[in-house]
Write a protein that holds these residues in place. Sequence first.
Motif, mmCIF file in Angstrom:
data_model
loop_
_atom_site.group_PDB
_atom_site.id
_atom_site.type_symbol
_atom_site.label_atom_id
_atom_site.label_comp_id
_atom_site.label_asym_id
_atom_site.label_seq_id
_atom_site.Cartn_x
_atom_site.Cartn_y
_atom_site.Cartn_z
ATOM 1 N N SER A 34 103.025 9.411 -135.095
ATOM 2 C CA SER A 34 101.793 10.099 -135.473
ATOM 3 C C SER A 34 100.983 9.188 -136.374
ATOM 4 O O SER A 34 101.522 8.401 -137.127
ATOM 5 C CB SER A 34 102.104 11.410 -136.170
ATOM 6 O OG SER A 34 102.782 11.161 -137.375
ATOM 7 N N CYS A 41 91.100 14.879 -130.195
ATOM 8 C CA CYS A 41 92.097 15.039 -129.145
ATOM 9 C C CYS A 41 91.371 14.985 -127.794
ATOM 10 O O CYS A 41 90.350 15.644 -127.603
ATOM 11 C CB CYS A 41 92.829 16.364 -129.309
ATOM 12 S SG CYS A 41 93.977 16.716 -127.965
ATOM 13 N N TYR A 72 99.322 17.219 -131.605
ATOM 14 C CA TYR A 72 100.710 17.615 -131.316
ATOM 15 C C TYR A 72 100.821 18.762 -130.311
ATOM 16 O O TYR A 72 101.629 18.678 -129.381
ATOM 17 C CB TYR A 72 101.452 17.952 -132.604
ATOM 18 C CG TYR A 72 101.910 16.714 -133.331
ATOM 19 C CD1 TYR A 72 102.996 15.987 -132.877
ATOM 20 C CD2 TYR A 72 101.240 16.251 -134.455
ATOM 21 C CE1 TYR A 72 103.422 14.840 -133.527
ATOM 22 C CE2 TYR A 72 101.651 15.109 -135.112
ATOM 23 C CZ TYR A 72 102.746 14.407 -134.637
ATOM 24 O OH TYR A 72 103.154 13.273 -135.272
ATOM 25 N N PRO A 73 100.054 19.857 -130.436
ATOM 26 C CA PRO A 73 100.189 20.921 -129.433
ATOM 27 C C PRO A 73 99.857 20.441 -128.022
ATOM 28 O O PRO A 73 100.555 20.789 -127.067
ATOM 29 C CB PRO A 73 99.192 21.987 -129.909
ATOM 30 C CG PRO A 73 99.059 21.755 -131.371
ATOM 31 C CD PRO A 73 99.172 20.265 -131.543
ATOM 32 N N CYS A 74 98.817 19.627 -127.877
ATOM 33 C CA CYS A 74 98.463 19.119 -126.551
ATOM 34 C C CYS A 74 99.505 18.132 -126.042
ATOM 35 O O CYS A 74 99.797 18.095 -124.849
ATOM 36 C CB CYS A 74 97.077 18.486 -126.574
ATOM 37 S SG CYS A 74 95.751 19.703 -126.771
ATOM 38 N N MET A 75 100.073 17.337 -126.944
ATOM 39 C CA MET A 75 101.122 16.396 -126.538
ATOM 40 C C MET A 75 102.336 17.153 -126.016
ATOM 41 O O MET A 75 102.933 16.764 -125.005
ATOM 42 C CB MET A 75 101.512 15.499 -127.720
ATOM 43 C CG MET A 75 102.527 14.451 -127.361
ATOM 44 S SD MET A 75 101.884 13.325 -126.128
ATOM 45 C CE MET A 75 103.332 12.395 -125.764
ATOM 46 N N ALA A 76 102.691 18.242 -126.689
ATOM 47 C CA ALA A 76 103.829 19.052 -126.232
ATOM 48 C C ALA A 76 103.540 19.645 -124.854
ATOM 49 O O ALA A 76 104.417 19.632 -123.978
ATOM 50 C CB ALA A 76 104.127 20.151 -127.244
ATOM 51 N N ASN A 77 102.334 20.139 -124.642
ATOM 52 C CA ASN A 77 101.970 20.688 -123.329
ATOM 53 C C ASN A 77 101.997 19.598 -122.263
ATOM 54 O O ASN A 77 102.479 19.809 -121.149
ATOM 55 C CB ASN A 77 100.589 21.335 -123.374
ATOM 56 C CG ASN A 77 100.592 22.609 -124.176
ATOM 57 O OD1 ASN A 77 101.623 23.239 -124.369
ATOM 58 N ND2 ASN A 77 99.430 22.988 -124.657
ATOM 59 N N ALA A 129 103.772 16.801 -122.294
ATOM 60 C CA ALA A 129 105.168 16.422 -122.035
ATOM 61 C C ALA A 129 105.860 17.461 -121.163
ATOM 62 O O ALA A 129 106.624 17.107 -120.254
ATOM 63 C CB ALA A 129 105.909 16.242 -123.355
ATOM 64 N N SER A 130 105.589 18.737 -121.406
ATOM 65 C CA SER A 130 106.172 19.798 -120.572
ATOM 66 C C SER A 130 105.694 19.679 -119.131
ATOM 67 O O SER A 130 106.471 19.864 -118.197
ATOM 68 C CB SER A 130 105.799 21.172 -121.119
ATOM 69 O OG SER A 130 106.389 21.369 -122.366
ATOM 70 N N ILE A 184 115.964 19.938 -121.209
ATOM 71 C CA ILE A 184 114.933 20.635 -121.975
ATOM 72 C C ILE A 184 115.638 21.734 -122.755
ATOM 73 O O ILE A 184 116.376 22.545 -122.188
ATOM 74 C CB ILE A 184 113.882 21.271 -121.045
ATOM 75 C CG1 ILE A 184 113.224 20.200 -120.181
ATOM 76 C CG2 ILE A 184 112.845 22.030 -121.873
ATOM 77 C CD1 ILE A 184 112.359 20.764 -119.094
ATOM 78 N N GLU A 238 113.384 27.486 -125.370
ATOM 79 C CA GLU A 238 112.783 28.059 -126.575
ATOM 80 C C GLU A 238 113.605 29.251 -127.012
ATOM 81 O O GLU A 238 113.991 30.099 -126.212
ATOM 82 C CB GLU A 238 111.349 28.525 -126.270
ATOM 83 C CG GLU A 238 110.646 29.109 -127.451
ATOM 84 C CD GLU A 238 109.241 29.547 -127.114
ATOM 85 O OE1 GLU A 238 108.673 30.294 -127.924
ATOM 86 O OE2 GLU A 238 108.716 29.176 -126.060
#
Length: 72
Positions: free
Chosen positions: A2, A10, A34-39, A41-42, A65, A68
């Motif tokens: 980061s 973003c 970070y939220p967009c990176m997680a999406n 990566a998913s 994976i 959650e």
Amino acid sequence: MSQWIKNKSCEICGRIEVGLVEMNVGKTKHYLCYPCMANFASDVLDYARMNLTEKVNEYGNTYFIDEEQKPQ
């Protein structure tokens, strides 16, 4: 990694003044929060799971994976 990157937003959601992840795809750099990176990566993992299973098995690589965990 980061980083605090000035004058960048973003590339997915357009938010500014947030910590961004610098992601290299080939020779191109992308800046994602970070939220967009997680999406992102998913989405990549879903693509790999649905389309690259034979190649993953051929190369002997594994991926997993964590599910959650929802509060009970």
